[in-house]
Structures are given as C-alpha cells and as structure tokens.
Design an enzyme around this catalytic site. Structure first.
Site, PDB file in Angstrom:
ATOM      1  N   CYS A 248       0.819  -1.209   0.000  1.00 36.68           N
ATOM      2  CA  CYS A 248       0.000   0.000   0.000  1.00 36.68           C
ATOM      3  C   CYS A 248       0.857   1.265   0.000  1.00 36.68           C
ATOM      4  CB  CYS A 248      -0.995  -0.038   1.160  1.00 36.68           C
ATOM      5  SG  CYS A 248      -2.407   1.071   0.942  1.00 36.68           S
ATOM      6  N   HIS A 333      -3.809  -5.301  -0.134  1.00 37.73           N
ATOM      7  CA  HIS A 333      -3.407  -5.887   1.146  1.00 37.73           C
ATOM      8  C   HIS A 333      -3.471  -7.418   1.093  1.00 37.73           C
ATOM      9  CE1 HIS A 333      -3.253  -2.223   3.698  1.00 37.73           C
ATOM     10  NE2 HIS A 333      -4.056  -1.761   2.750  1.00 37.73           N
ATOM     11  N   ASP A 335      -2.503  -9.229   3.360  1.00 43.06           N
ATOM     12  CA  ASP A 335      -2.758  -9.606   4.749  1.00 43.06           C
ATOM     13  C   ASP A 335      -4.217  -9.424   5.127  1.00 43.06           C
ATOM     14  OD1 ASP A 335      -2.757  -6.576   6.301  1.00 43.06           O
ATOM     15  OD2 ASP A 335      -1.797  -6.744   4.360  1.00 43.06           O
TER      16      ASP A 335
END
Length: 363
Positions: A248, A333, A335
């Site tokens: 990001c 993302h 994650d």
C-alpha cells in the site's frame, strides 16, 4: 442527539449521534466492505478521515481485542446508515458505540449513506465536518472553513510507533518499517516464523544496517506518499542491500524511490472486492484495498520498474518489481483480515526472496 455532516461543497446530511461527543472534521471517504468494521476503524491508513460504511448495518457483532489492527483507532469519525441496537458475539468485549465513546470518536447513524456515497463518487473525496445540530451551526461558515483547510501531509509519522520493538520468531529477521502498519501484517510474518523488528517511520539506513536484517517490509499507512521525503531517501539507500517488500503506502514509497510519481485518486479504493490481474500469469483474484493515491503510469521508467499487477476496473497500477534490486510491492493488502486471502502467497514470495539473497551472500 441530532448531528449534521457538512461537506465542503455545501451538501448537508442529517443523522443521530452515537459514540464520542462533540464534532470532528476530515476527509470523508467510503468503504464497500460488508464486514470488518472494527478492522477498518482501527486501520491507521484512515487517520484523520471520516469513514462512511456503505453496508447498511454495522456493529452487530460488537468489538473484540482480537480484531484490532492498532492499539487505538486513528479515524476522525464514523458514519453509517444504521448501527446495531443489540450486538452479540462470544468474543465481544464492547459494543461499537461504547468503543467509539471510549476513544472520543463521533459517530452518525440514520444517514442516507447511499446518497452520500454517490455524491463522493461524482465529486471525488470531499472534506467534511460532523457537528451537533442542536448548536445551530453556521453552515456557510463551516463550508468556507473546510474549503480553506489544507490537506494534511506526513500523517505516517503521526501514527507510527515512536520506538522499535520485537515480535520474536526463529526464522528470517524482518524489519517492518511502520508507516501506519496493520497488525495483520505482523501476524502474517510471524505465521511464517519471521523474527519481526518493528521500527519507526523515521528509521535511518544506519539503524537498519546495525540490525542487518534478512529483509525489509514497508507497511501501509495514511497520507500523501510524496510528503515522506525521509522515508523515500532511506529506501533509495537500502534497496541495493536488502530484499524489500512494500504494501500500500510502502508500495508507493518504493515507486517514488525509483523515479516514479504518485497522484491523488478521485475517490480511492476502499473495500474487499477489488479485482486485480497478475500481468505475468494472467491470474485474476479479489483483493482488500484502502488507498487514496496511486502510481502515475506515465511516470514509470520501464528500464527500472516493471508493472506486475493491474486493477481490472480502472486499470490503475497494483504492483511493481524493481529490475535492478531485489524489491517488489503491491498496492493491495495480501494480509486482508477480514477479506479475500487470494494474495497471501506474496508473503511466501518475500520469504523466498530473502532465502535467495541469503544464498547469494553466502556463496
């Protein structure tokens, strides 16, 4: 208590207050996620922003410690169509209104969030202010105030950790440069056995060299990436020596360190349903995203940067690799928590890259 959301273009939305008392101001942005309101509220990338949830109901499963992305939320305010009157979950430690009240974050419910989102899509991100209607605010004066408020820069330094700390493991040693890092990034690294050292955004190349990590991860975070001149300069110095992975904001910083430019998007990407294509394998998958800036495709030097991922809806750049350095990054993302886990193999790619570089160094 009746509240008003006043936007810099003069639009006014009404609703009922909950959570923290008083007023708040900031950029008004929307997220399309159908769940994960707690993760969004505690995501430091939303620092000083008023967060609008397009899902018509939030708060139905309360708030719990396991879903925190940071020790405390950084968003300025929360707006929804309806906040749940009753919440229930076996892990619940507080209701959403109680959580927002604890952190003095004003909320508004009963808002026509569909109309508000359509307005933001048409006009782009707007600055706004939430105020108590009972105080009979001067709307015209507030509009002028918002129009004259400059955009905040270097927000990453405000929300990042001020001291380095260790999350121990028995695998590769990874420095996580905290630009507003989500806790889910730490969890993803720890799950792969990494010894994670989280450092402040103002970390110097010398301090990184003293630790001599196997790799460096540049985290997500808020604000204009071009304003982080110190971080950009640091990346320029270390990228030849250590494998780098950017997520990001970290992705944008890596691009800036290699001669590219970034531009502010009309209303950004925020949600869990953004389709992305791997330009090498042609594989398509869904991703979690939260960003208001993007790499300017026209500014990329193809001899230095290779574009690896692209957003299918609008064609924006979603991933790059640096041709002369062991470095890569993605705008989305991997994650994601909650959200699609289609891209979590990127952490494995980072692990493999560190292993390869170790092998070269030891050869």
């Amino acid at each position: 208590m009746k509240k008003l959301l006043i936007l810099e273009n003069g639009a006014v939305f009404t609703g009922t207050g909950f959570g923290g008392l008083g007023s708040c101001s900031g950029e008004v942005v929307f997220t399309t996620g159908m769940t994960g309101y707690q993760q969004a509220i505690t995501d430091q990338s939303y620092a000083n922003q008023i967060l609008v949830f397009t899902n018509p109901l939030i708060g139905n499963y309360g708030v719990n410690l396991n879903n925190m992305e940071a020790l405390q939320p950084a968003c300025a305010g929360v707006i929804c169509h309806r906040v749940a009157r009753v919440s229930n979950n076996w892990r619940q430690s507080a209701t959403l209104p109680a959580f927002l009240k604890k952190w003095a974050i004003p909320g508004m419910t009963g808002v026509d969030t569909r109309a508000l989102t359509k307005l933001l899509r048409e006009h782009g991100t707007l600055k706004g202010k939430v105020v108590d209607a009972d105080e009979e605010p001067d709307v015209e004066a507030i509009v002028k105030e918002l129009q004259g408020t400059p955009a905040q820069t270097q927000l990453a330094y405000q929300v990042a950790t001020k001291k380095k700390y260790l999350v121990p493991g028995n695998g590769h040693t990874v420095i996580l440069v905290d630009l507003g890092a989500k806790e889910s990034i730490v969890r993803a690294l720890v799950a792969r056995g990494c010894n994670v050292i989280v450092v402040p955004a103002n970390v110097t190349p010398g301090e990184i060299n003293q630790i001599h990590p196997d790799g460096v991860l540049l985290s997500n975070g808020p604000g204009d990436p071009a304003s982080l001149t110190g971080v950009i300069a640091m990346v320029k110095q270390i990228q030849e020596r250590y494998p780098l992975f950017g997520i990001c904001l970290g992705h944008q910083v890596l691009a800036l360190a290699n001669g590219a430019k970034t531009v502010k998007m009309r209303f950004g990407h925020r949600g869990f349903n953004h389709p992305v294509r791997n330009l090498q394998t042609k594989q398509t998958f869904f991703t979690s995203q939260n960003h208001g800036y993007v790499i300017d495709a026209a500014s990329i030097d193809p001899h230095q940067i290779m574009v690896t991922y692209q957003e299918i809806n609008d064609g924006t750049i979603e991933g790059i690799a640096i041709k002369n350095h062991p470095a890569f990054s993605v705008q989305f993302h991997p994650d994601a928590a909650p959200g699609p886990h289609d891209a979590d193999q990127l952490f494995d790619q980072f692990i493999q890259l560190m292993g390869q570089q170790k092998g070269v160094a030891n050869a």
